[in-house]
Structures are given as structure tokens and as C-alpha cells.
Design an enzyme around this catalytic site. Structure first.
Site, PDB file in Angstrom:
ATOM      1  N   HIS A 467       0.834  -1.203   0.000  1.00  0.00           N
ATOM      2  CA  HIS A 467       0.000   0.000   0.000  1.00  0.00           C
ATOM      3  C   HIS A 467       0.873   1.258   0.000  1.00  0.00           C
ATOM      4  CE1 HIS A 467      -3.693   2.331   1.223  1.00  0.00           C
ATOM      5  NE2 HIS A 467      -2.752   3.153   1.669  1.00  0.00           N
ATOM      6  N   GLU A 468       1.782   1.325   0.941  1.00  0.00           N
ATOM      7  CA  GLU A 468       2.623   2.528   1.044  1.00  0.00           C
ATOM      8  C   GLU A 468       3.530   2.663  -0.175  1.00  0.00           C
ATOM      9  OE1 GLU A 468       1.726   4.663   3.040  1.00  0.00           O
ATOM     10  OE2 GLU A 468       0.501   3.399   4.337  1.00  0.00           O
ATOM     11  N   HIS A 471       1.643   4.432  -2.887  1.00  0.00           N
ATOM     12  CA  HIS A 471       1.710   5.891  -2.713  1.00  0.00           C
ATOM     13  C   HIS A 471       3.082   6.386  -3.179  1.00  0.00           C
ATOM     14  CE1 HIS A 471      -2.011   6.697  -0.644  1.00  0.00           C
ATOM     15  NE2 HIS A 471      -1.745   5.909   0.371  1.00  0.00           N
ATOM     16  N   HIS A 474       3.436   6.628  -6.897  1.00  0.00           N
ATOM     17  CA  HIS A 474       2.678   7.784  -7.393  1.00  0.00           C
ATOM     18  C   HIS A 474       3.530   9.055  -7.242  1.00  0.00           C
ATOM     19  CE1 HIS A 474      -1.644   9.721  -7.385  1.00  0.00           C
ATOM     20  NE2 HIS A 474      -1.067   9.802  -8.554  1.00  0.00           N
TER      21      HIS A 474
HETATM   22 ZN   LIG Z   1      -3.038   5.208   1.909  1.00  0.00          ZN
END
Ligand SMILES: [Zn+2]
Length: 677
Positions: A467-468, A471, A474
């Protein structure tokens, strides 16, 4: 004497930063930023990109680069001195940003630029920077006439006081109730760890026995595990009536009046700024375009999930009757029997999975997977200036060219904030032809290695890491050259979780699990049987969970959309939405809304739907990989070019459609949740 925070460095000079240097550096940089504002406005009759936006961006970037290591180290290697320095700067920084948001001269200069010939010559990302700035100026009331502007200021101040008071009431009501238990038999069913915590809580108050409280871990343990039904009921009643006119402390910290006042002022604020209601105002900065769109999105999901939720609830009732002779489930029985049912169906614990996920193997797999998908190579750098011996640095390159860097700080330790997050260290931008590469911080709190055993992760932790890292990608794979819309900057709030939740999907794919798992002693990948149990457990009661989230989202959104002072009854709105969506009807004394801080005190007012919205986007984006192959490099390239590289430079719906070929559909999320319409 030279202050390292004021010098130009490729990466922050962590080990050289002294707490006493922080405040002087911030003071000097803020003074420089203010001076730049004066300079760019001084006699500037024709504001353009180069004489207005660029100098401001340069000064803000200098400030950001000095502040980022301070705020990072405050979170991961905290000390009293650093905390004091950090806290001394916070009000100065917030004062500065408020001042910028209210700066009449700057607003007029941006407005002039937006209406000039020069504007039409700019590229799309540059125009987005200017449009966003003007939007934020308008949302802060700057374009209002004098009387309205004053009213705007009063409303903001009152709302800030009222929402603070709301939180305080919830906190006081939570702390204000507890129950001391002297007979351990009354707590039968609780896990050892929960019993130990309850004993510790009692000891801290100088009492013998066990103390149960309304703090979530204590409440959760009792409502989920306590065999004593009366104790569960008592705790449920106290918890579900906090800060209200009901329950054991009825009227003591009652939020009822605050809630109507908050909604009344929010409606006025929205109308003052030219919006029909607060829901429409909330959408001004989001990907969703109209209130109708949000409501029909939530209702569609509810219509498709409710039959499954009803089936799940029936299964729970059958189980409680057959196995425990319990003919009627009350609200305080749901978590308890759900936990029993879950254990009966899929006895699987996260601890069992740990040996299969040594951190080194997981990282290797993660780099391998994202390397294939997004055509990047990730390589560790061993020589660099670090804040702690556990910190690691990695280079990301494509075809031999360095494009980004990230720091990884994986393990829990004292003086480090809990949780996991990605933060921006350097943003990608081009200044006078010189490219600044993006740099990210990835912070986790995994268990460090013990003895000669390597660090072993649970599957939940593996998912958190993905998940991290989503990010992070991105932020790091962006190709945008203007700081305000580069990477995660300027991305609408309900779209920012798209890349992160998207990347989590690979943690559940057999092909990917083969790359990220390997028993730390034997190297054996995760066995099929464990994998299947894990996948089945993932969707346990997913229909019930879905309708509960939709109930909260619809309540929040409809309430802010239709609120009329003196007319709307909050409880009636909630009851109506429950009758449309929910499968569980709570008892009449339930006052859940009186402690719904997300919407009455936090930033989620008319925005709670964002959780589901982002899940739909990420699931639907992933479904293209399911159709074309989870390691399909062409699909990976399309995701990279249309989403990851674009940052906030275009409307998120346009980016999504460019990648998916159509607007988002809820089908994939329902399917991934095991819900079949
Ligand atoms: Zn998040």
C-alpha cells in the site's frame, strides 16, 4: 556558522541537523518566502508564469526541503529538543499558509494571469496549477465582499470552536465511564493479552481486579470475546450512547445541540461561497462531480450488496442458534458470534503466516513485481547520510537513468511514531532547466529481527508495505515538472488512494505470492492450503461490512446535502438510511452519530464516501490486469503513463478513463469482495 538546513543538498543531511538550527532556519526561509511575495507583486502589471508562479514555487520548495527532514525525524527519531523545535515552528508555518491563502494581492495577480493572453499559451499542467490556486483562494472566501468576508471568518472560527468541543465531549464521555471487575470469571472468553491490559488499567488506578473502559481496544476485546452477555450489553450501551442524551451518562456530555449548530453553520458557509449545500461545497475539491453522482454511486453499491449482507446475517443467526442455542441476536451479540463463526470456518491466524514472509524476500518480490509492471530497476545504496542505523536508501532507474530515490525505515523502535506511511522528501520539478528528482520516505513499524531469525512479516504487514509503496510510486514515477501538481501533489482527495489500494491486489495473486513468499528456513512458498484459507477469510462477512460503510457514507452525505436548520431531524435521516440500506437495526437508544467524529470534528464531512470511492477505482483499475494478465507489461505501462506519471496535472476522472477506457464500474469491487449481484 553555516546551518545545514539552509544549504543545498542532494539529499537531506540528517546526521548534521541539530534541533537548535531548526527554528532559525525556518524563520529565515519564511522571511525569504514573504520577501518573494513582495517582489513578484511589486509593480507587476502583467503577471505571467515566469514572473509570478516560478519565484513563488522556488521559495516554497526551499522551505519544503528544509522542513521535510525535520518533520520526518520528529516522527521517527524523536527527542525532547527536536520536538520543542518542531512545535515552535508549527504555528509559524500555519500562520504563513493562512496568510498566503488570504493574500488579496496574490489572489488578484493569479486572477489577472488566468484572464490574460499568457494563460492560453501555457500547457495543461501549468493551467491546472493556476486553476487550483484560484479555486483554493475562492474557497477561502477571498472573492467575497467585505460584509460576507467578515461573516466567512466568523463562521470558520465558530465551526472550529464547535468541532473542537464536539471532540472534547467524545473524549470526556469515553474517559468518563469504566467498570471495575473483581471476579475474573466475569471476563471469561477474553484473550490473555486483553486480560493483562485490563489488569494493568486497574493497577494504574491503584485498584485490585480488572478495569474495562470505552477505549477501543478494551471495548473491542469485551464485545468480541466476553462470554458474559450482560457485560457485553452494558458495555455496548455505554459505548453506543457516548456524548448523547441516552445511556448511563445521558446528558452529561451531550453533543446534540453542537451537531445541529455545526450543520447549520456549514450550510450557511456553503451558501455564502455560492454552493447549494455543504455536500456540493465538499465536492469542489474532489473527483466526484455532483452530489447526485455520489448518492447514486452509494445506492447502487447498496442495492447490489444488501442481498449478500442479508444472507451473511442469516448464516450468523443460524450459527448462533445451532451451536449456542441463541434464538435472537441483539446488537451486543453480533461481534461475539461473528468471531466464533469466523474461527469455526477458517481457523487461520496472521502469526501462522509470518514464517513465509521474511522481509528480505518480500522486498525482493515487491521490487521484482513493480519492476516488471512499470519498467523500473530498484537498487540499494549503502553509502548515505542516515538518521538511524536501520534507515535504507534505494535508487529507482529506467534504462540506466536514475529517476527517483526512496528511504525505507522498516522497524518499530522507541521514539518512533506508530503506523505506516509514505511522505514526500523531494518533489519532482524542473527549475531553470535543472531537474530535481523525487525522493520519498517509506516508514513502517514491523517487528525487528530477533536473534538470528530474520524479520518476519504477517500478511497484513506485507499488504501495508505494498500500500505505502503504491503511494510512493505515485510520488516517484511522476513526469510532471511543476511542484504543485507533481506526484501526489494536487491529487483530489477521493482519488489519492487509487495507486496504493491498487498495488495491494498483488498480495492476493498466486503468481505474485510465489515471488514474495518463501519460508525463512526452507524457502518453500506459501502452501496452497494456507493461501486458500487466507483468501476465504478475507471476504468473511464482506457484505455486512459493505452495507455498514454505505450506511455511514450515505448518512454523512445526505445529511450535509439536505440539512435545513430547524427542519431536519438528524436521527430521522439516520433511521431512513438504515431502513434503506442496513441489515442490522440497532436499539432505539443507540446514538452512534453523537461520536461520529470523522464527520462532525474531522475532515470527512460530506466526504466519508471517499473510502468506498477509492476502493471502486482501485479494484476497477486492477480488473484490467485481471483481464489482460497481472504481469502484462503493456497494461503496466498504460497504468504508469496515464495514472502514476500524471500526478495532479489533470482531472482524475480523465486520467482514469484514459487508462480504463471508460468510467469506473463497481463490478470489480463487488467481485473482489466476494459479493455477486
Ligand atoms: Zn493510503
Amino acid at each position: 556558522m553555516s546551518n545545514p538546513l539552509l544549504q543545498d543538498h542532494l539529499l537531506p543531511p540528517f546526521s548534521k541537523i541539530k534541533p537548535e538550527q531548526v527554528e532559525p532556519a525556518v524563520d529565515q526561509l519564511l522571511a525569504e518566502c514573504r520577501a518573494v511575495v513582495e517582489t513578484v507583486l511589486d509593480g507587476n502589471d502583467a503577471p505571467d508564469w515566469n514572473n509570478l508562479v516560478v519565484p513563488l514555487e522556488q521559495s516554497h520548495d526551499r522551505l519544503a526541503k528544509a522542513w521535510s527532514p525535520v518533520s520526518h525525524m520528529n516522527a521517527v527519531v524523536n527527542s525532547d529538543e527536536l520536538r520543542d523545535a518542531y512545535n515552535a515552528c508549527l504555528p509559524k508555518l500555519s500562520q504563513f499558509w493562512t496568510e498566503m491563502g488570504q493574500h488579496q494581492g496574490l489572489f488578484e495577480a493569479y486572477d489577472k494571469l488566468a484572464n490574460s493572453e499568457a494563460y492560453s499559451q501555457l500547457d495543461e499542467a501549468q493551467r491546472k496549477v493556476i486553476d487550483n490556486t484560484l479555486r483554493d483562494f475562492r474557497l477561502s472566501g477571498i472573492a467575497l465582499g467585505a460584509a460576507d468576508k467578515q461573516r466567512y471568518g466568523e463562521l470558520q472560527q465558530k465551526l472550529s470552536d464547535l468541532t473542537t468541543k464536539f471532540s472534547e465531549n467524545v473524549m470526556d464521555a469515553t474517559d468518563g465511564w469504566s467498570k471495575l471487575i473483581s471476579d475474573e470469571a466475569e471476563l471469561a472468553g477474553l484473550p490473555q493479552s486483553a486480560l493483562a491490559s485490563a489488569r494493568q488499567l486497574a493497577e494504574a488506578k491503584g485498584e485490585a481486579g480488572w478495569l474495562v473502559t470505552l477505549d477501543f481496544p478494551s471495548y473491542y476485546a469485551v464485545i468480541t470475546y466476553a462470554d458474559n452477555r450482560e457485560l457485553r450489553r452494558e458495555l455496548y450501551e455505554a459505548y453506543a450512547t457516548r456524548a448523547s442524551d441516552q445511556g448511563p451518562d445521558a446528558g452529561k456530555w451531550d453533543n446534540s445541540d453542537l451537531m445541529t449548530e455545526i450543520l447549520t453553520l456549514r450550510a450557511e458557509l456553503a451558501q455564502l461561497l455560492g454552493f447549494e449545500n455543504y455536500a456540493a461545497y465538499s465536492l469542489a475539491t474532489k473527483m466526484a462531480e455532483t452530489p447526485e453522482q455520489v448518492v447514486s454511486f452509494l445506492n447502487d453499491l447498496a442495492g447490489m450488496s444488501r442481498p449478500q449482507a442479508e444472507k451473511e446475517y442469516q448464516a450468523l443467526q443460524d450459527f448462533a442458534l445451532e451451536e449456542f442455542s441463541e434464538p435472537e441476536l441483539e446488537s451486543w451479540d453480533i461481534s461475539y458470534y461473528s468471531e466464533k463463526l469466523k474461527q469455526a470456518r477458517y481457523a487461520i491466524s496472521q502469526e501462522e503466516l509470518r514464517p513465509y514472509f521474511p522481509m528480505a524476500k518480500v522486498l525482493d518480490g515487491l521490487f521484482n513485481i513493480t519492476g516488471k509492471l512499470f519498467d523500473i530497476e530498484i537498487e540499494e545504496v549503502t553509502e548515505f547520510d542516515r538518521w538511524h542505523k536501520d534507515a535504507r536508501l534505494f535508487n529507482i532507474s529506467r534504462e540506466g537513468e536514475l529517476i527517483a530515490r526512496f528511504f525505507l525505515d522498516p522497524f518499530a523502535r522507541a521514539k518512533k511514531r506508530g503506523g505506516a506511511w509514505m511522505d514526500d522528501c523531494r518533489v519532482r520539478r524542473v527549475d531553470n532547466g535543472v531537474l530535481q528528482l523525487p525522493v520519498a520516505y517509506l516508514v513502517c513499524n514491523f517487528n525487528p529481527p530477533v536473534g538470528d531469525k530474520p524479520a518476519l512479516l504477517t500478511h497484513n504487514e506485507v499488504t501495508t508495505l505494498f500500500h505505502e509503496f503504491g503511494h510512493g510510486l505515485h510520488h516517484m514515477l511522476t513526469r510532471i515538472e511543476y511542484a504543485d501538481v507533481s506526484g501526489i501533489n494536487g491529487v483530489a482527495w477521493d482519488a489519492v488512494e487509487l495507486p496504493s489500494q491498487f498495488l495491494e491486489n498483488w498480495c492476493y495473486e498466486a503468481e505474485a505470492l510465489a515471488l514474495i513468499s518463501g519460508h525463512y528456513e526452507t524457502g518453500e512458498p506459501l502452501p496452497q492450503e494456507l493461501l486458500e484459507k487466507m483468501l476465504a477469510a478475507k471476504n468473511f462477512q464482506s457484505g455486512m461490512m459493505m452495507v455498514r460503510q454505505l450506511e455511514l457514507s450515505l448518512f454523512d452525505f445526505q445529511l450535509h446535502r439536505e440539512y435545513k436548520a430547524g427542519v431536519t431531524n438528524i436521527q430521522a435521516v439516520l433511521n431512513r438510511i438504515r431502513s434503506e440500506v442496513a441489515v442490522i437495526t440497532p436499539p432505539a437508544f443507540n446514538r452512534f452519530q453523537h461520536s461520529f467524529s470523522h464527520i462532525f470534528a474531522g475532515g470527512y464531512a460530506a466526504g466519508y464516501y471517499s473510502y468506498k470511492w477509492a476502493e471502486v477505482l482501485s479494484a476497477d483499475a486492477f480488473s484490467r490486469f485481471e483481464e489482460e494478465g497481472v504481469f502484462n507489461t503493456a497494461t503496466g505501462r498504460s497504468f504508469r503513463e496515464n495514472i502514476l506519471e500524471m500526478g495532479g496535472s489533470k482531472e482524475p476522472m480523465a486520467l482514469f478513463v484514459a487508462f480504463r477506457g471508460r468510467e469506473p464500474s463497481v463490478e470489480a469491487l463487488l467481485r473482489h469482495s466476494g459479493i455477486t449481484a
